[in-house]
Design an enzyme around this catalytic site. Structure first.
Site, PDB file in Angstrom:
ATOM      1  N   GLU A 153      -5.985  -8.383  -0.156  1.00  0.00           N
ATOM      2  CA  GLU A 153      -6.392  -8.166   1.558  1.00  0.00           C
ATOM      3  C   GLU A 153      -8.408  -7.192   0.569  1.00  0.00           C
ATOM      4  O   GLU A 153      -8.148  -6.682   0.215  1.00  0.00           O
ATOM      5  CB  GLU A 153      -5.759  -6.521   1.848  1.00  0.00           C
ATOM      6  CG  GLU A 153      -4.666  -7.187   2.730  1.00  0.00           C
ATOM      7  CD  GLU A 153      -3.634  -5.957   3.208  1.00  0.00           C
ATOM      8  OE1 GLU A 153      -4.595  -5.118   3.940  1.00  0.00           O
ATOM      9  OE2 GLU A 153      -2.679  -5.395   3.403  1.00  0.00           O
ATOM     10  N   GLU A 199       0.768  -1.335  -0.069  1.00  0.00           N
ATOM     11  CA  GLU A 199      -0.280   0.138   0.360  1.00  0.00           C
ATOM     12  C   GLU A 199       0.963   1.640  -0.041  1.00  0.00           C
ATOM     13  O   GLU A 199       1.078   2.154   1.738  1.00  0.00           O
ATOM     14  CB  GLU A 199      -0.811   0.277   0.945  1.00  0.00           C
ATOM     15  CG  GLU A 199      -2.262  -1.153   0.994  1.00  0.00           C
ATOM     16  CD  GLU A 199      -2.673  -1.449   2.284  1.00  0.00           C
ATOM     17  OE1 GLU A 199      -3.199   0.286   2.799  1.00  0.00           O
ATOM     18  OE2 GLU A 199      -3.932  -2.118   2.346  1.00  0.00           O
TER      19      GLU A 199
HETATM   20  C1  FCB Z   1      -4.655  -2.575   5.038  1.00  0.00           C
HETATM   21  C2  FCB Z   1      -3.167  -2.516   5.938  1.00  0.00           C
HETATM   22  C3  FCB Z   1      -3.358  -3.796   6.610  1.00  0.00           C
HETATM   23  C4  FCB Z   1      -4.354  -3.469   7.883  1.00  0.00           C
HETATM   24  C5  FCB Z   1      -5.960  -3.593   6.932  1.00  0.00           C
HETATM   25  C6  FCB Z   1      -7.261  -3.115   8.075  1.00  0.00           C
HETATM   26  O1  FCB Z   1      -4.584  -1.062   5.200  1.00  0.00           O
HETATM   27  O2  FCB Z   1      -2.762  -3.162   5.286  1.00  0.00           O
HETATM   28  O3  FCB Z   1      -2.257  -3.960   7.410  1.00  0.00           O
HETATM   29  O4  FCB Z   1      -4.417  -2.726   8.229  1.00  0.00           O
HETATM   30  O5  FCB Z   1      -5.614  -2.108   6.500  1.00  0.00           O
END
Ligand code: FCB
Length: 435
Positions: A350, A167
């Protein structure tokens, strides 16, 4: 959950994700101090000033946790390696215990038939590098390349996939403009430099891994669906700026070698001299693109200097994070990533939600959330996007950064006193069709 594996493309990979600082316990095994430790030690930055020194104690419970991943039936485990554990000083000698730990992790996954998907940097910058300006420093890509060579020199022969930076928006904007994450700056010049250097570091690390003979290399970006709160021209323009900064800057650099005009408007005067010359490095060819997706934001125009926007509360149901649930945004970003990445496999690296869980909770909010977002993945597949995998954030409850241990994202409940792990109903629901 009414899915079977047959409802997704052949060879579709299901998995779970975590990161080093959030679960391992940075007080153990010779890991160096990170900028998250000092950020958390400063009053007001993190809920109850909590830090990752113990976290889930994954460092000492590795086998138990790997068995839980196996029990879930996951094909892939997306984990991160901690720079500060591998090289406590940021540069210089490696920590043999740190390298051994990641060796055991990778071997433990392979022994259980799970594919290791590594991320090199999930935010725990070694403090000595933070002391030298961290991501503001133009030497960061060189230091990151050395770290990449060290850790991948050890495990790169066995990982299934790898991505340099988790990210880049969070590393650049959230941490240097909004000040919500370490190092907690609110400085436009630091932001511009961090956003650029992080992409140069991404490109350099990609090249280092290619030179080591590694394949299946990608990038993991996060996205937030952006809508103007009203139909006014000013709100539309504000939302377009938000979208450009959040959702298009990093894809633009990596896949087109250019930054959006709407971002250069504010950041160009602050970028390092000769930034355009780095674009070839930033565009290092990739094998896949990863989409991290959680929510949408409603945006209005705001007074004041660039970027002149503010987020307002939206009407949709919200998770424990206060984030609106908006599955259509996932479909949108899988399509957007495909537009930029032109034919490369797209992974959901994610997706998940936080809920104030107790061990025996029914956990229907999370199973509903996952069901809806898996439906959005199916829609993107029907749109023609080559979606190749979906990883849930997260395997287990963990250190949710500035929000401490309160926000529970896990498929597995963790009691942060006893450290007992208890799979939630969502874990069992996924295991029923993943295994
Ligand atoms: C993302 C992150 C992860 C976690 C989630 C909820 O942005 O990569 O580490 O904090 O959000």
């Amino acid at each position: 959950m009414q899915f079977t594996r047959g409802d997704f493309p052949a060879d579709f990979q299901f998995g779970v994700a975590t990161s080093a600082y959030q679960i391992e316990g940075h007080g153990f095994g010779g890991a160096g101090l990170t900028h998250w430790d000092s950020f958390a030690a400063t009053p007001g930055n993190v809920v109850r000033a909590e830090n990752g020194l113990r976290a889930c104690d994954h460092y000492h419970r590795l086998d138990e946790d790997l068995d839980l991943i196996k029990g879930l039936g996951a094909d892939v485990y997306r984990f991160s390696t901690s720079w500060a554990r591998v090289m406590p000083g940021g540069t210089g000698p490696a920590n043999p215990e740190g390298l051994d730990f990641y060796d055991r992790l990778v071997d433990g996954l392979l022994a259980r038939g799970i594919k290791p998907a590594a991320t090199l940097y999930h935010w725990e910058l070694p403090q000595p590098l933070a002391d030298m300006g961290g991501w503001r420093n133009a030497a960061m890509p060189d230091w990151f390349a050395d770290y990449t060579a060290t850790i991948m020199g050890r495990i790169g022969d066995r990982v299934w996939s790898a991505a340099p930076i988790n990210e880049p928006w969070c590393v650049g904007w959230l941490s240097h403009f909004e000040g919500h994450h370490a190092p907690g700056l609110r400085d436009i010049r630091a932001t511009a430099r961090a956003m650029h250097h992080v992409l140069v570091a991404h490109g350099r690390a990609t090249q280092v891994m290619r030179d080591l003979g590694m394949g299946n290399l990608g990038a993991v970006c996060n996205f937030e669906y952006t809508q103007p709160a009203t139909n006014s021209a000013a709100d539309h323009a504000a939302a377009a700026r938000y979208d450009a900064i959040y959702n298009r800057f990093f894809l633009g650099g990596i896949f087109k070698g250019e930054y959006p005009e709407a971002v250069l408007e504010g950041l160009e005067p602050h970028l390092p001299d000769g930034w355009q010359d780095d674009m070839t490095t930033i565009q290092a060819p990739l094998d896949w693109i990863g989409v991290n997706y959680y929510t949408r934001k409603l945006i209005v125009a705001a007074d004041g200097p660039w970027p002149g926007y503010a987020a307002v509360d939206g009407p949709l149901p919200k998770t424990q994070m206060g984030w609106e649930v908006y599955p259509d945004g996932l479909r949108h970003f899988l399509n957007l990533a495909h537009d930029y990445a032109g034919g490369l496999p797209v992974y959901v690296t994610e997706n998940g939600m936080a809920n104030p869980d107790v061990p025996d909770i029914a956990d229907t909010a999370r199973t509903d959330f996952l069901t809806q977002h898996l439906g959005a993945v199916q829609q993107a597949v029907a749109d023609g996007v080559p979606v190749a995998g979906y990883y849930v954030w997260s395997l287990m409850d963990n250190y949710e950064w500035a929000l401490g241990y309160e926000k529970r994202f896990g498929l597995i409940h963790v009691d942060f006193d006893s450290l007992k792990r208890t799979p939630k109903a969502s874990y069992h629901a996924l295991a029923r069709w993943w295994r």
